[in-house]
Write a protein that holds these residues in place. Structure first.
Motif, mmCIF file in Angstrom:
data_model
loop_
_atom_site.group_PDB
_atom_site.id
_atom_site.type_symbol
_atom_site.label_atom_id
_atom_site.label_comp_id
_atom_site.label_asym_id
_atom_site.label_seq_id
_atom_site.Cartn_x
_atom_site.Cartn_y
_atom_site.Cartn_z
ATOM 1 N N ILE A 1 -1.803 6.978 11.823
ATOM 2 C CA ILE A 1 -2.754 7.221 12.905
ATOM 3 C C ILE A 1 -2.358 8.459 13.719
ATOM 4 O O ILE A 1 -3.224 9.177 14.226
ATOM 5 N N GLY A 2 -1.049 8.727 13.814
ATOM 6 C CA GLY A 2 -0.613 9.929 14.515
ATOM 7 C C GLY A 2 -1.029 11.193 13.783
ATOM 8 O O GLY A 2 -1.568 12.129 14.380
ATOM 9 N N VAL A 3 -0.821 11.216 12.470
ATOM 10 C CA VAL A 3 -1.166 12.389 11.666
ATOM 11 C C VAL A 3 -2.675 12.581 11.609
ATOM 12 O O VAL A 3 -3.196 13.675 11.873
ATOM 13 N N LEU A 4 -3.405 11.517 11.267
ATOM 14 C CA LEU A 4 -4.857 11.629 11.142
ATOM 15 C C LEU A 4 -5.528 11.884 12.486
ATOM 16 O O LEU A 4 -6.569 12.543 12.553
ATOM 17 N N GLY A 5 -4.940 11.364 13.557
ATOM 18 C CA GLY A 5 -5.492 11.611 14.881
ATOM 19 C C GLY A 5 -5.487 13.091 15.225
ATOM 20 O O GLY A 5 -6.422 13.607 15.846
ATOM 21 N N LEU A 6 -4.429 13.790 14.818
ATOM 22 C CA LEU A 6 -4.352 15.235 15.063
ATOM 23 C C LEU A 6 -5.257 16.013 14.112
ATOM 24 O O LEU A 6 -5.972 16.929 14.519
ATOM 25 N N ILE B 1 7.321 1.682 13.361
ATOM 26 C CA ILE B 1 7.410 3.147 13.413
ATOM 27 C C ILE B 1 6.726 3.758 12.197
ATOM 28 O O ILE B 1 5.918 4.697 12.314
ATOM 29 N N VAL B 2 7.043 3.234 11.010
ATOM 30 C CA VAL B 2 6.430 3.732 9.774
ATOM 31 C C VAL B 2 4.915 3.573 9.826
ATOM 32 O O VAL B 2 4.158 4.484 9.467
ATOM 33 N N GLY B 3 4.453 2.412 10.291
ATOM 34 C CA GLY B 3 3.023 2.150 10.340
ATOM 35 C C GLY B 3 2.281 2.968 11.375
ATOM 36 O O GLY B 3 1.048 3.064 11.318
ATOM 37 N N SER B 4 3.008 3.572 12.317
ATOM 38 C CA SER B 4 2.375 4.397 13.349
ATOM 39 C C SER B 4 2.147 5.835 12.889
ATOM 40 O O SER B 4 1.399 6.580 13.533
ATOM 41 N N VAL B 5 2.783 6.213 11.799
ATOM 42 C CA VAL B 5 2.675 7.598 11.313
ATOM 43 C C VAL B 5 1.248 7.960 10.891
ATOM 44 O O VAL B 5 0.727 9.011 11.293
#
Length: 291
Positions: free
Chosen positions: A99-104, A93-97
């Motif tokens: 790519i989620g933020v930068l993707g947006l 979960i922590v490691g997914s943050v």
């Protein structure tokens, strides 16, 4: 989109998603070389659900164990610190943050300037060199040297918050076509001192939330334009079947072999791209939004 095009694109997605050679770059180049219409971001995201379904199936026992431990850690915080599976769940979960933020934040750049073939050629070569250096360090630790002893490398049970964030940042680099999600995260894992198998395994597990979220988000746009639902589903099934076979082969391959064949392939492909663009055979923006 024809059924043949969907078959080829599904095959490319399944073959390249888990290898450290960049699936987005290969989908992009397939469209550029074949002069096919852009399948669209929704098509690509949905077909990635097929490859991630292959991850869920192949690692089903690991994932079931991790998910179970994670849910138990919600009521017992001690497990989050002491149980390796629960800790892995939290760190995914922590490691997914990142790519989620930068993707947006970088959405417009990802769909525009980042798709230039000259940039893709550069990332293929640069990340190929990075993967090569990381792989050599891992091999040196495993074999030692003339004046040094072998050094044990870390397994997933050694994963901590710092390493989880580093893995996540490496995964986010794959937002640029040509970097490769698995290539970046595996390289990061090797530099952090993990074994090839541990780095690859965590790379595949870490990709599941981000890719499934992206694919499910794009479902609403799938089937629009020239890409009908039939070819999209067909390509997704092809990507699933081929992707599962590639995972099984790749996990066996890296137990005894190095990543050097992929390093050489990346560098040669990047140099070829530079030559083709420089000679005017390919436009830097050919097939720009494919993949």
């Amino acid at each position: 989109m024809t059924w043949f095009e969907s078959f080829v694109l599904g095959l490319v997605q399944g073959l390249t998603e888990f290898l450290p050679i960049s699936s987005s770059a290969h989908l992009r180049l397939t469209a550029a070389f074949a002069d096919w219409p852009d399948p669209g971001a929704a098509f690509t995201a949905v077909t990635q659900i097929g490859t991630e379904a292959a991850v869920l199936l192949y690692f089903r026992e690991d994932i079931a164990r991790i998910v179970s431990a994670w849910f138990r850690s919600l009521s017992d915080r001690r497990l989050a610190r002491e149980d390796a599976d629960a800790r892995t769940g939290w760190l995914v979960i922590v490691g997914s943050v990142p790519i989620g933020v930068l993707g947006l934040v970088l959405k417009d750049a990802i769909e525009g300037p980042f798709r230039d073939l000259r940039l893709i050629a550069t990332t293929l070569v640069v990340m190929g060199v990075v993967l090569g250096v990381a792989d050599r360090l891992a091999a040196r630790d495993g074999t030692g040297g003339r004046h040094r002893a072998t050094r044990p490398r870390k397994e997933l049970t050694d994963l901590n918050v710092k390493d989880g964030l580093v893995f996540g940042v490496c995964q986010a680099m794959a937002l640029v076509p040509g970097v490769s999600r698995s290539g970046a995260t595996i390289s990061g894992g090797l530099f952090l001192g993990y074994t090839r198998e541990a780095a690859a395994r965590y790379s595949f597990l870490l990709a599941v939330p981000a890719v499934l979220a992206s694919g499910l988000f794009e479902l609403k746009d799938a089937g629009e334009g020239h890409t009908a639902w039939g070819p999209t589903v067909f390509a997704t099934v092809i990507a699933f079947v081929v992707g599962y076979a590639v995972i099984a082969w790749f996990m066996r391959f890296i137990t005894t072999k190095s990543f050097m064949p992929f390093v050489i392939y990346r560098i040669l492909l990047g140099l070829l791209l530079f030559a083709l663009v420089g000679a005017g055979v390919l436009s830097p923006h050919a097939g720009e939004s494919a993949g």
